[in-house]
Design a protein around this motif. Structure first.
Motif, PDB file in Angstrom:
ATOM      1  N   GLY A   1       7.617 -20.678 -67.044  1.00 20.61           N
ATOM      2  CA  GLY A   1       8.329 -19.899 -66.028  1.00 20.61           C
ATOM      3  C   GLY A   1       7.431 -19.268 -64.967  1.00 20.61           C
ATOM      4  O   GLY A   1       7.910 -18.541 -64.097  1.00 20.61           O
ATOM      5  N   GLN A   2       6.125 -19.583 -64.987  1.00 21.03           N
ATOM      6  CA  GLN A   2       5.196 -18.888 -64.074  1.00 21.03           C
ATOM      7  C   GLN A   2       5.302 -19.379 -62.626  1.00 21.03           C
ATOM      8  O   GLN A   2       4.903 -18.679 -61.701  1.00 21.03           O
ATOM      9  N   SER A   3       5.831 -20.567 -62.444  1.00 19.93           N
ATOM     10  CA  SER A   3       6.144 -21.037 -61.086  1.00 19.93           C
ATOM     11  C   SER A   3       7.648 -21.003 -60.863  1.00 19.93           C
ATOM     12  O   SER A   3       8.118 -20.634 -59.782  1.00 19.93           O
ATOM     13  N   LEU A   4       8.405 -21.385 -61.900  1.00 21.84           N
ATOM     14  CA  LEU A   4       9.857 -21.485 -61.727  1.00 21.84           C
ATOM     15  C   LEU A   4      10.514 -20.110 -61.518  1.00 21.84           C
ATOM     16  O   LEU A   4      11.367 -19.955 -60.638  1.00 21.84           O
ATOM     17  N   MET A   5      10.106 -19.116 -62.306  1.00 25.34           N
ATOM     18  CA  MET A   5      10.792 -17.815 -62.217  1.00 25.34           C
ATOM     19  C   MET A   5      10.663 -17.178 -60.826  1.00 25.34           C
ATOM     20  O   MET A   5      11.664 -16.696 -60.288  1.00 25.34           O
TER      21      MET A   5
ATOM     22  N   GLY B   1       1.946 -19.625 -69.022  1.00 27.89           N
ATOM     23  CA  GLY B   1       2.029 -20.919 -68.328  1.00 27.89           C
ATOM     24  C   GLY B   1       1.598 -22.056 -69.244  1.00 27.89           C
ATOM     25  O   GLY B   1       0.748 -21.881 -70.118  1.00 27.89           O
ATOM     26  N   THR B   2       2.195 -23.216 -69.057  1.00 24.83           N
ATOM     27  CA  THR B   2       1.895 -24.365 -69.909  1.00 24.83           C
ATOM     28  C   THR B   2       1.142 -25.452 -69.127  1.00 24.83           C
ATOM     29  O   THR B   2       1.261 -25.531 -67.889  1.00 24.83           O
ATOM     30  N   VAL B   3       0.424 -26.272 -69.861  1.00 24.68           N
ATOM     31  CA  VAL B   3      -0.296 -27.381 -69.221  1.00 24.68           C
ATOM     32  C   VAL B   3       0.713 -28.378 -68.644  1.00 24.68           C
ATOM     33  O   VAL B   3       0.573 -28.852 -67.512  1.00 24.68           O
TER      34      VAL B   3
ATOM     35  N   LYS C   1      17.204 -27.328 -63.806  1.00 30.99           N
ATOM     36  CA  LYS C   1      15.750 -27.158 -63.830  1.00 30.99           C
ATOM     37  C   LYS C   1      15.337 -26.930 -65.272  1.00 30.99           C
ATOM     38  O   LYS C   1      15.960 -26.140 -65.994  1.00 30.99           O
ATOM     39  N   VAL C   2      14.296 -27.635 -65.661  1.00 33.05           N
ATOM     40  CA  VAL C   2      13.706 -27.409 -66.973  1.00 33.05           C
ATOM     41  C   VAL C   2      12.776 -26.211 -66.854  1.00 33.05           C
ATOM     42  O   VAL C   2      12.075 -26.072 -65.856  1.00 33.05           O
ATOM     43  N   MET C   3      12.770 -25.319 -67.841  1.00 34.89           N
ATOM     44  CA  MET C   3      11.847 -24.178 -67.788  1.00 34.89           C
ATOM     45  C   MET C   3      10.822 -24.261 -68.906  1.00 34.89           C
ATOM     46  O   MET C   3      11.176 -24.432 -70.076  1.00 34.89           O
TER      47      MET C   3
HETATM   48  C1  LIG Z   1       0.203 -14.939 -59.670  1.00 36.37           C
HETATM   49  C2  LIG Z   1       0.115 -16.397 -60.034  1.00 36.37           C
HETATM   50  C3  LIG Z   1      -1.051 -17.073 -59.778  1.00 36.37           C
HETATM   51  C4  LIG Z   1      -1.159 -18.418 -60.112  1.00 36.37           C
HETATM   52  N1  LIG Z   1      -2.328 -19.059 -59.828  1.00 36.37           N
HETATM   53  C5  LIG Z   1      -2.442 -20.364 -60.160  1.00 36.37           C
HETATM   54  C6  LIG Z   1      -3.651 -21.084 -59.890  1.00 36.37           C
HETATM   55  O1  LIG Z   1      -4.644 -20.547 -59.386  1.00 36.37           O
HETATM   56  N2  LIG Z   1      -3.684 -22.410 -60.209  1.00 36.37           N
HETATM   57  C7  LIG Z   1      -2.616 -23.044 -60.786  1.00 36.37           C
HETATM   58  O2  LIG Z   1      -2.691 -24.232 -61.068  1.00 36.37           O
HETATM   59  N3  LIG Z   1      -1.475 -22.393 -61.044  1.00 36.37           N
HETATM   60  C8  LIG Z   1      -1.364 -21.075 -60.756  1.00 36.37           C
HETATM   61  N4  LIG Z   1      -0.185 -20.431 -61.025  1.00 36.37           N
HETATM   62  C9  LIG Z   1       0.954 -21.210 -61.577  1.00 36.37           C
HETATM   63  C10 LIG Z   1       0.841 -21.325 -63.083  1.00 36.37           C
HETATM   64  O3  LIG Z   1      -0.265 -22.107 -63.457  1.00 36.37           O
HETATM   65  C11 LIG Z   1       2.096 -21.964 -63.715  1.00 36.37           C
HETATM   66  O4  LIG Z   1       1.993 -21.686 -65.052  1.00 36.37           O
HETATM   67  C12 LIG Z   1       2.299 -23.457 -63.549  1.00 36.37           C
HETATM   68  O5  LIG Z   1       2.323 -23.839 -62.221  1.00 36.37           O
HETATM   69  C13 LIG Z   1       3.644 -23.899 -64.106  1.00 36.37           C
HETATM   70  O6  LIG Z   1       3.644 -23.872 -65.491  1.00 36.37           O
HETATM   71  P1  LIG Z   1       4.814 -23.214 -66.275  1.00 36.37           P
HETATM   72  O7  LIG Z   1       4.648 -23.614 -67.680  1.00 36.37           O
HETATM   73  O8  LIG Z   1       4.870 -21.773 -65.993  1.00 36.37           O
HETATM   74  O9  LIG Z   1       6.094 -24.005 -65.685  1.00 36.37           O
HETATM   75  P2  LIG Z   1       7.457 -23.483 -65.084  1.00 36.37           P
HETATM   76  O10 LIG Z   1       7.205 -22.452 -64.062  1.00 36.37           O
HETATM   77  O11 LIG Z   1       8.381 -23.165 -66.177  1.00 36.37           O
HETATM   78  O12 LIG Z   1       7.955 -24.837 -64.391  1.00 36.37           O
HETATM   79  C14 LIG Z   1       7.356 -25.303 -63.201  1.00 36.37           C
HETATM   80  C15 LIG Z   1       8.069 -26.595 -62.763  1.00 36.37           C
HETATM   81  O13 LIG Z   1       7.764 -27.665 -63.647  1.00 36.37           O
HETATM   82  C16 LIG Z   1       8.947 -28.181 -64.274  1.00 36.37           C
HETATM   83  N5  LIG Z   1       8.609 -28.410 -65.676  1.00 36.37           N
HETATM   84  C17 LIG Z   1       7.912 -27.563 -66.475  1.00 36.37           C
HETATM   85  N6  LIG Z   1       7.706 -28.122 -67.666  1.00 36.37           N
HETATM   86  C18 LIG Z   1       8.293 -29.338 -67.637  1.00 36.37           C
HETATM   87  C19 LIG Z   1       8.413 -30.402 -68.595  1.00 36.37           C
HETATM   88  N7  LIG Z   1       7.855 -30.314 -69.804  1.00 36.37           N
HETATM   89  N8  LIG Z   1       9.080 -31.508 -68.225  1.00 36.37           N
HETATM   90  C20 LIG Z   1       9.621 -31.612 -66.983  1.00 36.37           C
HETATM   91  N9  LIG Z   1       9.533 -30.660 -66.034  1.00 36.37           N
HETATM   92  C21 LIG Z   1       8.873 -29.533 -66.360  1.00 36.37           C
HETATM   93  C22 LIG Z   1      10.004 -27.096 -64.086  1.00 36.37           C
HETATM   94  O14 LIG Z   1      11.300 -27.651 -64.046  1.00 36.37           O
HETATM   95  C23 LIG Z   1       9.591 -26.494 -62.758  1.00 36.37           C
HETATM   96  O15 LIG Z   1      10.093 -27.286 -61.703  1.00 36.37           O
HETATM   97  C24 LIG Z   1      -0.060 -19.083 -60.725  1.00 36.37           C
HETATM   98  C25 LIG Z   1       1.120 -18.387 -61.012  1.00 36.37           C
HETATM   99  C26 LIG Z   1       1.210 -17.061 -60.680  1.00 36.37           C
HETATM  100  C27 LIG Z   1       2.488 -16.331 -60.999  1.00 36.37           C
END
Ligand SMILES: Cc1cc2nc3c(=O)[nH]c(=O)nc-3n(C[C@H](O)[C@H](O)[C@H](O)COP(=O)(O)OP(=O)(O)OC[C@H]3O[C@@H](n4cnc5c(N)ncnc54)[C@H](O)[C@@H]3O)c2cc1C
Length: 292
Positions: free
Chosen positions: A36-40, A112-114, A31-33
């Motif tokens: 981590g807001q969804s993955l963790m 969280g990232t776009v 898994k790519v991280m």
């Molecule tokens: C309490 C809470 C509330 C939230 N509410 C919302 C909400 O209202 N709306 C919303 O949209 N989101 C919400 N989120 C989720 C949040 O927006 C996350 O940040 C987002 O879903 C994932 O971004 P991330 O950078 O954290 O990715 P991660 O959690 O690191 O990764 C998510 C997934 O994407 C993959 N991935 C990530 N980056 C890449 C890349 N560059 N290339 C390939 N694969 C990749 C990972 O492998 C993993 O499977 C919430 C999260 C929490 C904890």
């Protein structure tokens, strides 16, 4: 709970990240991280138990925002909060900024990232619907090099995208708004910051008072975000006024069959989408009139 054990990789370039992924016996074990807001949470609850985690946080050059002519490129590792506060994004793609304000809470958006939001592909999330509405292009890199995937081909199913297991999403390309363009995002959530029951992203271009182009994407109503193509056709060439908005709302709702779950019934979601489409079209066309 704590995650099951995994090997932790810290590449410093996209090439290195791709090399790690493609060098594994089975890239599906990784898994790519990003933020981590969804993955963790998935790891901590052991809903996902990868053998390898490839952390992109030390990778150079994935968090830039660049404007070249009409093209705005947002690096996949740009934090949601940084994009929300970017004057460049606000000028070129205000819909992105408006929708990001609805993603979780600031603490989540700080991390969280776009790219993470888009790669995660939660059908209720804001960014996938925005990418679909704006006909964004996803830039990916894999062992065979780079490729560009249009948003209409990117979201394949529930939490499933066109990215292969060996590919990394490196950026998202948007076409900058031109004169006569306006956009709006509207959603209904029980509490601000919750995942919405349904959301609507709208982008219009007006020629005088006539709708030259309309794009509508809906979140929270299926396994992926969906484009309301029937409504878009009904708007094209119409005068931007209440009766056209009502017809577009009806066309959008009638094409949807959202499921019932513990958050809302399918019928309620359908009703909400109709209301949101009218509301967002009103706002988007007002903004387009102010942007001539
Ligand atoms: C309490 C809470 C509330 C939230 N509410 C919302 C909400 O209202 N709306 C919303 O949209 N989101 C919400 N989120 C989720 C949040 O927006 C996350 O940040 C987002 O879903 C994932 O971004 P991330 O950078 O954290 O990715 P991660 O959690 O690191 O990764 C998510 C997934 O994407 C993959 N991935 C990530 N980056 C890449 C890349 N560059 N290339 C390939 N694969 C990749 C990972 O492998 C993993 O499977 C919430 C999260 C929490 C904890």
């Amino acid at each position: 709970m704590k995650p099951a054990s995994f090997e932790y990789w810290t590449p410093t370039s996209v090439d290195e990240a791709v090399k790690v992924l493609s060098g594994l016996d089975d890239p599906g074990d990784a898994k790519v991280m990003a933020g981590g807001q969804s993955l963790m949470p998935l790891l901590n609850l052991r809903l996902s138990q990868p053998l390898h985690v490839v952390d992109l946080n030390g990778v150079d050059g994935m968090a830039d925002i660049r404007r070249e002519g009409d093209t705005l490129t947002v690096g996949a590792m740009c934090r949601q909060r940084a994009v929300e506060r970017s004057a460049e994004v606000s000028a070129a793609a205000p819909l992105v900024v408006e929708a990001l304000g609805n993603v979780g809470h600031p603490a989540i958006r700080n991390r969280g990232t776009v790219g993470g939001s888009i790669a995660h592909a939660d059908p209720a999330a804001e960014m996938p619907a925005v990418a679909l509405c704006l006909d964004a292009e996803m830039v990916a890199q894999g062992p065979a090099g780079g490729r560009v995937i249009p948003a209409t081909e990117f979201f394949e199913g529930f939490l499933t995208t066109a990215l292969t297991e060996e590919e990394v999403l490196t950026g998202i390309r948007f076409t900058a708004d031109g004169p006569g363009s306006g956009s709006a995002f509207a959603e209904v959530a029980r509490r601000h910051g919750d995942f919405a029951m349904a959301g609507v992203a709208v982008h219009v271009r007006l020629d005088g008072d006539t709708v030259a182009q309309a794009r509508i994407a809906v979140s929270g109503v299926g396994l992926t975000p969906v484009r309301a193509t029937g409504a878009e056709s009904s708007l094209r060439g119409a005068t931007a006024a209440e009766d056209a908005f009502a017809a577009a709302a009806a066309a959008t709702s009638s094409a949807l069959r959202p499921a019932t779950d513990l958050h809302a019934s399918g019928a309620y979601r359908t009703h909400v989408v109709g209301v949101l489409v009218r509301r967002a079209l009103r706002t988007a066309t007002d903004r387009a009139r102010g942007n001539r």
